[in-house]
Design a protein around this motif. Structure first.
Motif, PDB file in Angstrom:
ATOM      1  N   HIS A   1      33.182  45.586  36.490  1.00 20.40           N
ATOM      2  CA  HIS A   1      34.007  46.712  36.908  1.00 20.40           C
ATOM      3  C   HIS A   1      35.292  46.206  37.542  1.00 20.40           C
ATOM      4  CE1 HIS A   1      35.318  50.478  38.586  1.00 20.40           C
ATOM      5  NE2 HIS A   1      35.030  50.147  39.830  1.00 20.40           N
TER       6      HIS A   1
ATOM      7  N   ASN B   1      38.548  47.980  39.717  1.00 23.98           N
ATOM      8  CA  ASN B   1      39.344  49.068  40.260  1.00 23.98           C
ATOM      9  C   ASN B   1      40.793  48.602  40.174  1.00 23.98           C
ATOM     10  OD1 ASN B   1      40.835  50.791  42.189  1.00 23.98           O
ATOM     11  ND2 ASN B   1      38.816  51.635  42.618  1.00 23.98           N
TER      12      ASN B   1
ATOM     13  N   GLU C   1      40.816  51.623  48.015  1.00 22.73           N
ATOM     14  CA  GLU C   1      40.243  51.184  46.750  1.00 22.73           C
ATOM     15  C   GLU C   1      39.175  50.103  46.943  1.00 22.73           C
ATOM     16  OE1 GLU C   1      43.858  50.529  44.511  1.00 22.73           O
ATOM     17  OE2 GLU C   1      44.354  52.651  44.848  1.00 22.73           O
ATOM     18  N   THR C   2      39.219  49.392  48.063  1.00 19.30           N
ATOM     19  CA  THR C   2      38.096  48.508  48.394  1.00 19.30           C
ATOM     20  C   THR C   2      36.847  49.324  48.691  1.00 19.30           C
ATOM     21  OG1 THR C   2      39.391  46.612  49.147  1.00 19.30           O
ATOM     22  CG2 THR C   2      37.222  46.911  50.154  1.00 19.30           C
TER      23      THR C   2
ATOM     24  N   THR D   1      35.544  50.417  45.421  1.00 15.43           N
ATOM     25  CA  THR D   1      34.948  49.306  44.675  1.00 15.43           C
ATOM     26  C   THR D   1      33.568  48.959  45.216  1.00 15.43           C
ATOM     27  OG1 THR D   1      37.171  48.430  44.260  1.00 15.43           O
ATOM     28  CG2 THR D   1      35.326  46.931  43.900  1.00 15.43           C
TER      29      THR D   1
ATOM     30  N   ALA E   1      30.910  53.632  37.968  1.00 20.49           N
ATOM     31  CA  ALA E   1      32.367  53.473  38.025  1.00 20.49           C
ATOM     32  C   ALA E   1      33.046  54.828  37.963  1.00 20.49           C
ATOM     33  CB  ALA E   1      32.842  52.602  36.868  1.00 20.49           C
TER      34      ALA E   1
ATOM     35  N   ALA F   1      32.566  43.136  40.986  1.00 18.93           N
ATOM     36  CA  ALA F   1      33.704  43.995  40.684  1.00 18.93           C
ATOM     37  C   ALA F   1      34.955  43.439  41.347  1.00 18.93           C
ATOM     38  CB  ALA F   1      33.444  45.423  41.156  1.00 18.93           C
TER      39      ALA F   1
ATOM     40  N   ASN G   1      38.975  44.333  42.810  1.00 23.82           N
ATOM     41  CA  ASN G   1      39.930  45.324  43.290  1.00 23.82           C
ATOM     42  C   ASN G   1      41.307  44.669  43.260  1.00 23.82           C
ATOM     43  OD1 ASN G   1      41.378  47.333  44.585  1.00 23.82           O
ATOM     44  ND2 ASN G   1      40.646  46.784  46.622  1.00 23.82           N
TER      45      ASN G   1
END
Length: 423
Positions: A306, A308, A356-357, A360, A369, A404, A406
């Motif tokens: 993933h 972000n 956004e962290t 994520t 997601a 993931a 970010n």
């Protein structure tokens, strides 16, 4: 306590955003694919070319006592709301020195802002011009300082290991979290409260960004205006708010029996050295940040499922990022579920990396997601380089350890990539 290889984990999250007044409601909005963009109703907006933005869903004065709020710039108010939520979510009942679970000398705070107290500065200048010297607030300087959010969060939790404020435009929030990871990894602290905040919905920044042709002018369709990867994208939508995480050494978290959301694997940093505003079109600087992340941290590319993405909805920036991912990860990039959550929150500038962290980390924790909304006609270059999650949220693998990324990039050519994985 010196070490250069301590494992860092996320034990608390907090947010106040255009989608909700806390992390839970923000996450619910992201998964539902809900836009927080609205028409600007202030009188000053009538003369603007851009008349839309993404204000916070819950005013900070509903959470912070008004006497305290009056002494804080809006950016610091947001930071304090998100930090207090993250602190409580991590299981701490009082600030360091009062809670035996954390030593104030081993606690840090790193809260970033790309612009700082711009609303305080501009509003108090108006007071000076219109009402005279004596009416200017004596709290103006402590309110407008870029380090005010970090300082106030540090005071709230009792941090004495260090209180810091990285400023790198729209990469600021991510850089703050990366700095916090290093504070713990290198033994400076056991716990760090970290994130980003921004409050710049004001006539001057909106006029300036609008005249740069950086912002969407889709005033007739506010909720459809932020459209990363769509062929009709015409710029970002300005948002406001904050996202904060509590980072902790794995050993410290285990000793107190803390719930762990994810491991904070590390950061990769670079600079474009290309232009003060425009991204390097082939994503070379971003590629260097991604490679730096892999070279400096124990991260298997096969674990990453993933991303972000920074994806602000600008024609050049969206594609440069995807090209960089493809260049560094090759065929592995085919397995990345790419989400552009700014399609829902707007662009929080220095607060983006923090919010956004949080997104994520929650994507890993819940193994799902968020979608990218408003993609009606996917840009062929985006389609060739990435698997963009569109329309509805997508489940991530339910078995095994997954990771993931970010991504955050900023004016001046700042590039920061953060990596997290399940535990």
């Amino acid at each position: 306590m010196s070490s250069t290889n301590r494992t860092v984990v996320v034990t608390g999250i907090g947010a106040t955003t255009p989608l909700g007044g806390d992390a839970a409601s923000t996450w619910e909005g992201l998964i539902a694919g809900r836009s927080g963009v609205k028409p600007l109703e202030q009188e000053w907006a009538a003369d603007q070319a851009v008349r839309i933005a993404a204000p916070v869903a819950v005013e900070p004065t509903e959470v912070i006592p008004r006497p305290q709020a009056r002494r804080l710039d809006r950016s610091a108010q947001f930071a304090l709301v998100a930090a207090k939520e993250a602190w409580a979510d991590a299981g701490f009942e009082a600030k360091a020195g009062e809670d035996p679970a954390v030593d104030p000398d081993r606690l840090g705070a790193v809260i970033a802002s790309g612009i700082g107290g711009v609303t305080t500065l501009l509003d108090q200048y108006d007071v000076l011009k219109e009402k005279g010297v004596r009416r200017v607030s004596p709290h103006t300087v402590p309110m407008l300082m870029p380090n005010s959010p970090s300082a106030n969060v540090g005071l709230a939790v009792g941090a004495r290991a260090g209180v810091h404020t990285p400023v790198s435009a729209c990469a600021s929030g991510a850089e703050a979290i990366g700095y916090a990871i290093e504070m713990i990894r290198t033994g400076r602290a056991d716990v760090v409260v970290a994130g980003g905040t921004e409050a710049a919905i004001h006539p001057l920044p909106i006029a300036a960004f609008g005249n740069m042709m950086a912002m969407s002018k889709n005033n007739d369709d506010p909720q459809g205006a932020s459209r990363p990867y769509d062929t009709a994208r015409d710029g970002f939508v300005l948002g406001e708010g904050a996202g904060v995480v509590v980072l902790e050494s794995a050993e410290h978290a285990a000793k107190r029996g803390a719930r762990v959301y994810a491991e904070a694997v590390g950061q990769g940093i670079s600079a474009d050295a290309h232009d003060i505003v425009q991204p390097e079109p082939e994503g070379r600087g971003i590629s260097h940040a991604l490679q730096n992340l892999l070279d400096r941290n124990d991260l298997d590319p096969a674990e990453i499922v993933h991303v972000n993405a920074h994806a602000t909805s600008t024609p050049a920036g969206d594609i440069a990022e995807l090209k960089a991912l493809r260049k560094v990860f090759g065929d592995h990039a085919d397995h990345f579920a790419v989400s552009a959550t700014k399609s829902m929150t707007g662009h929080l500038l220095g607060g983006a990396g923090g919010v956004e962290t949080v997104a994520t980390v929650l994507a890993l924790y819940h193994r799902v997601a968020p979608p990218t909304i408003n993609v009606e006609n996917l840009d062929p270059e985006a389609e060739a380089n990435a698997d963009v999650v569109r329309g509805e949220a997508r489940k991530l693998p339910v078995e095994g350890r997954i990771a993931a990324l970010n991504d955050s990039f900023g004016f001046g050519g700042h590039n920061v990539v953060l990596a997290f994985r399940t535990v």
